[in-house]
Design a protein around this motif. Structure first.
Motif, mmCIF file in Angstrom:
data_model
loop_
_atom_site.group_PDB
_atom_site.id
_atom_site.type_symbol
_atom_site.label_atom_id
_atom_site.label_comp_id
_atom_site.label_asym_id
_atom_site.label_seq_id
_atom_site.Cartn_x
_atom_site.Cartn_y
_atom_site.Cartn_z
ATOM 1 N N PRO A 159 0.634 -0.895 -0.530
ATOM 2 C CA PRO A 159 0.226 -0.055 -0.078
ATOM 3 C C PRO A 159 0.701 1.482 0.069
ATOM 4 O O PRO A 159 0.122 2.171 -0.115
ATOM 5 C CB PRO A 159 -0.708 0.021 1.112
ATOM 6 N N SER A 160 1.819 1.153 -0.124
ATOM 7 C CA SER A 160 2.707 2.832 0.115
ATOM 8 C C SER A 160 2.492 3.201 -1.245
ATOM 9 O O SER A 160 3.222 4.331 -0.912
ATOM 10 C CB SER A 160 4.663 2.454 0.273
ATOM 11 N N CYS A 161 2.307 2.584 -2.427
ATOM 12 C CA CYS A 161 2.160 3.532 -3.191
ATOM 13 C C CYS A 161 1.461 4.642 -3.835
ATOM 14 O O CYS A 161 1.190 5.381 -4.247
ATOM 15 C CB CYS A 161 2.035 2.411 -4.326
ATOM 16 N N TYR A 162 0.180 4.436 -2.168
ATOM 17 C CA TYR A 162 -0.492 5.261 -2.767
ATOM 18 C C TYR A 162 -0.397 6.986 -1.838
ATOM 19 O O TYR A 162 -0.275 6.983 -1.404
ATOM 20 C CB TYR A 162 -2.126 4.430 -2.057
ATOM 21 N N VAL A 163 -1.178 7.537 -2.513
ATOM 22 C CA VAL A 163 -1.464 9.125 -2.469
ATOM 23 C C VAL A 163 -2.947 9.401 -1.631
ATOM 24 O O VAL A 163 -3.794 9.051 -2.530
ATOM 25 C CB VAL A 163 -0.878 9.938 -3.142
ATOM 26 N N GLU A 164 -2.198 9.806 -0.206
ATOM 27 C CA GLU A 164 -4.095 10.771 -0.017
ATOM 28 C C GLU A 164 -3.622 12.189 -0.067
ATOM 29 O O GLU A 164 -2.558 12.927 -0.316
ATOM 30 C CB GLU A 164 -3.246 10.143 1.831
ATOM 31 N N LEU A 165 -4.816 12.455 -1.012
ATOM 32 C CA LEU A 165 -4.730 13.635 -0.997
ATOM 33 C C LEU A 165 -6.039 15.205 -0.093
ATOM 34 O O LEU A 165 -6.614 14.312 0.225
ATOM 35 C CB LEU A 165 -5.095 14.189 -2.846
ATOM 36 N N LYS A 166 -5.394 15.706 0.691
ATOM 37 C CA LYS A 166 -6.550 16.551 1.447
ATOM 38 C C LYS A 166 -5.707 18.344 0.820
ATOM 39 O O LYS A 166 -4.898 18.702 -0.338
ATOM 40 C CB LYS A 166 -5.385 16.535 2.304
ATOM 41 N N THR A 167 -6.728 19.087 1.267
ATOM 42 C CA THR A 167 -7.151 20.920 1.116
ATOM 43 C C THR A 167 -6.973 21.154 2.441
ATOM 44 O O THR A 167 -7.399 20.446 3.064
ATOM 45 C CB THR A 167 -8.223 21.070 0.485
ATOM 46 N N SER A 168 -6.035 22.467 2.626
ATOM 47 C CA SER A 168 -6.679 23.478 4.046
ATOM 48 C C SER A 168 -6.302 24.689 3.250
ATOM 49 O O SER A 168 -5.861 24.724 2.378
ATOM 50 C CB SER A 168 -5.045 22.898 4.582
ATOM 51 N N LYS A 169 -6.560 25.475 3.888
ATOM 52 C CA LYS A 169 -6.483 26.517 4.490
ATOM 53 C C LYS A 169 -4.890 27.296 4.571
ATOM 54 O O LYS A 169 -4.164 26.473 5.010
ATOM 55 C CB LYS A 169 -7.575 27.901 5.216
ATOM 56 N N VAL A 170 -4.970 28.102 3.164
ATOM 57 C CA VAL A 170 -3.299 28.349 3.024
ATOM 58 C C VAL A 170 -2.703 29.207 4.633
ATOM 59 O O VAL A 170 -3.720 30.201 4.867
ATOM 60 C CB VAL A 170 -2.808 29.157 1.920
ATOM 61 N N LEU B 5 -2.288 4.138 9.139
ATOM 62 C CA LEU B 5 -3.209 3.092 9.298
ATOM 63 C C LEU B 5 -2.489 1.846 8.591
ATOM 64 O O LEU B 5 -2.537 0.996 8.544
ATOM 65 C CB LEU B 5 -4.524 2.988 9.817
ATOM 66 N N PRO B 6 -3.113 2.155 7.394
ATOM 67 C CA PRO B 6 -3.149 1.632 5.777
ATOM 68 C C PRO B 6 -1.583 1.138 5.656
ATOM 69 O O PRO B 6 -1.266 0.286 4.358
ATOM 70 C CB PRO B 6 -3.938 2.252 4.595
ATOM 71 N N GLY B 7 -0.254 2.338 5.834
ATOM 72 C CA GLY B 7 0.365 2.275 5.183
ATOM 73 C C GLY B 7 0.846 2.801 4.297
ATOM 74 O O GLY B 7 1.418 2.748 2.996
ATOM 75 N N VAL B 8 -0.583 4.622 3.959
ATOM 76 C CA VAL B 8 0.057 4.894 2.983
ATOM 77 C C VAL B 8 0.975 6.147 3.054
ATOM 78 O O VAL B 8 1.161 6.488 3.998
ATOM 79 C CB VAL B 8 -1.677 5.910 2.343
ATOM 80 N N SER B 9 2.473 6.016 1.860
ATOM 81 C CA SER B 9 2.999 6.602 2.179
ATOM 82 C C SER B 9 3.736 8.522 2.127
ATOM 83 O O SER B 9 4.002 9.093 3.224
ATOM 84 C CB SER B 9 4.506 5.890 1.575
ATOM 85 N N ARG B 10 2.366 8.521 1.215
ATOM 86 C CA ARG B 10 2.615 9.901 1.202
ATOM 87 C C ARG B 10 1.087 11.085 0.845
ATOM 88 O O ARG B 10 0.028 9.976 0.720
ATOM 89 C CB ARG B 10 3.096 10.380 -0.247
ATOM 90 N N ILE B 11 0.982 12.173 1.910
ATOM 91 C CA ILE B 11 0.006 13.078 1.752
ATOM 92 C C ILE B 11 0.080 14.300 1.370
ATOM 93 O O ILE B 11 1.258 15.139 1.240
ATOM 94 C CB ILE B 11 -0.315 13.451 2.817
ATOM 95 N N VAL B 12 -0.681 14.357 -0.247
ATOM 96 C CA VAL B 12 -0.460 16.239 -0.861
ATOM 97 C C VAL B 12 -1.633 16.823 -0.430
ATOM 98 O O VAL B 12 -2.389 16.377 -0.740
ATOM 99 C CB VAL B 12 0.202 15.485 -2.030
ATOM 100 N N ALA B 13 -0.832 18.299 0.477
ATOM 101 C CA ALA B 13 -1.484 18.933 0.310
ATOM 102 C C ALA B 13 -2.282 19.773 -0.217
ATOM 103 O O ALA B 13 -0.487 20.237 -1.033
ATOM 104 C CB ALA B 13 -1.624 19.144 1.892
ATOM 105 N N GLY B 14 -3.055 20.339 -0.533
ATOM 106 C CA GLY B 14 -3.126 21.396 -1.500
ATOM 107 C C GLY B 14 -3.838 22.829 -0.545
ATOM 108 O O GLY B 14 -4.906 22.111 -0.292
ATOM 109 N N TYR B 15 -2.829 23.766 -1.153
ATOM 110 C CA TYR B 15 -2.781 24.852 -0.214
ATOM 111 C C TYR B 15 -4.460 26.273 -1.027
ATOM 112 O O TYR B 15 -4.178 26.883 -1.494
ATOM 113 C CB TYR B 15 -2.522 25.399 1.080
#
Ligand code: 0WD
Ligand code: CA
Length: 380
Positions: free
Chosen positions: A244-255, A279-289
């Motif tokens: 599961p490390s190949c997956y990327v979690e995408l998130k947004t947050s206020k700048v 928890l699932p072993g997702v290795s990266r989170i990409v934040a969009g501000y």
């Protein structure tokens, strides 16, 4: 031949006499070395289509396709399509564990054990999102939770029940909040393509019925876990190409504009992002501000395993070990309390900020959540 499971449940019942009635939540109680957490292994996957129908394949898997250079102003307009290209999942439908249970029945063979009384080789079955809530509990001071638990053929099933407060919040959601929720999904559309070498298509419809979910097996301390979680995309060019490390979690947050804002973001938001991906072993989170006009002004990539280094400098911040130790303690508490193997019996574990975890017992009530079809399939 089924002496073994009966013996096992008898033992559990004896220890029941000493079962505590509540579980404390105070962080200092769980400030101990990081517990054993086995590297999460992906057992399988499934997809939910535009009509929210289950498919035992990867048809809804998307591919990470960021804009050419990571840097300022990719120019995404997250409000685009909110009025005219948005299909929203019907939130009044309570799905419970349904899709995950369907995956389990279709993949029984790879989950079997020698033990005939225990058809699944797992102590706990649940959604990843429910475990995320448990992990963050020691530091949560706003939202409580309700988790229903049934023991069926040697496995404990955990399914969330919506609290009164959460229902009120859902029903009274402001237009602003509804649009913010849409913007998170719109960001995914700007960042993902349908093929490994494709480019995103922001002219399409955003449909929140669609999902790609992975099924994970792991162990926390003495508890073996089987859970499923929705993942946003896989990176075909990932430095860690295996699931599961190949997956990327995408998130947004206020700048953010100040160190104080960043500190608060680390304290209150990053804990949820970390718990969900760790928890699932997702290795990266990409934040969009997000800027005030709903455009993305900057992207930032976080490596899940390095988040603890970012927060370590702030002594008032949350600790990953506290989250994991509390989760292990909660699962141990559930094992002590729920000892009668009966799919119609539900223990409802309840937590509100400022209180310990407590529970109530419900027999043959509206809280029963394991579907008849599932009980039937697993009884044979
Ligand atoms: O019916 C509900 N209230 C819930 C449904 C609550 C929690 C989850 N779900 C559904 C999800 O839609 C998903 O198909 O269960 C499945 C798996 O959930 P999970 O991965 O265990 O849940 P979680 O980690 O809380 O959420 C993962 C993603 C979210 O991404 P963000 O970036 O927001 O964390 O699942 C989506 C969302 O994209 N998601 C939902 N989508 C539609 N309706 C919902 C929801 N209520 N909740 C989460
Ligand atoms: Ca996401």
């Amino acid at each position: 031949e089924d002496d073994a499971p009966r013996d096992c449940s008898a033992k559990r019942q004896r220890s029941d006499a000493k079962a505590p009635l509540t579980l404390p939540v105070t962080p200092s109680r769980y400030d101990a070395p990081f517990p054993f957490y086995r590297r999460p292994a992906q057992l399988g996957h499934f997809s939910l289509d535009a009509q929210r129908c289950y498919h035992g394949d990867a048809r809804r898997l998307r591919y990470y396709a960021p804009p050419p250079v990571e840097g300022p102003s990719p120019g995404f307009d997250l409000r685009d399509g909110y009025r005219d290209r948005y299909v929203k999942q019907d939130e009044t439908v309570r799905e419970g564990l349904e899709h995950l249970l369907r995956w389990i029945t279709q993949n029984r063979k790879q989950l079997q054990t020698e033990d005939k009384g225990r058809p699944l080789n797992a102590d706990f079955v649940t959604w990843r999102g429910h475990l995320t809530k448990v992990l963050t509990t020691p530091y949560e001071n706003q939202d409580g939770w309700l988790l229903a638990v049934s023991l069926f053929r040697g496995t404990l099933y955990i399914s969330e029940v919506e609290t009164e407060a959460a229902r009120r919040q859902r029903e009274q959601r402001t237009d602003l909040l509804k649009e913010l929720m849409y913007m998170g999904y719109k960001f995914e559309q700007y960042m993902c393509s349908d093929t490994p070498d494709g480019t995103p298509d922001p002219t399409g419809v955003v449909n929140t019925n669609e999902a790609f979910c992975i099924v994970i097996r792991t162990r926390l301390g003495t508890h073996s876990l089987l859970f499923s979680g929705e993942v946003d995309c896989t990176d075909p060019r990932s430095p860690w190409p295996d699931p599961p490390s190949c997956y990327v979690e995408l998130k947004t947050s206020k700048v953010m504009h100040s160190p104080a804002q960043r500190k608060s973001f680390y304290r209150h938001k990053m804990i949820k992002w970390w718990a969900q991906s760790f928890l699932p072993g997702v290795s990266r989170i990409v934040a969009g501000y997000r800027g005030p006009d709903g455009s993305i002004v900057e992207l930032e990539t976080f490596e899940t395993m390095k988040i603890f280094q970012l927060i370590r400098e702030d002594p008032g911040c949350w600790k990953p070990a506290v989250c994991m130790n509390f989760c292990a303690a909660f699962l141990g508490f559930v094992k002590k309390v729920v000892t009668e193997d009966n799919p119609k019996l539900v223990h409802l574990f309840a937590w509100e900020p400022g209180h310990p975890v407590s529970f109530t017992v419900h027999r043959d009530s509206e809280h029963t959540f394991l579907p008849d079809w599932y009980v039937e399939v697993l009884s044979n």
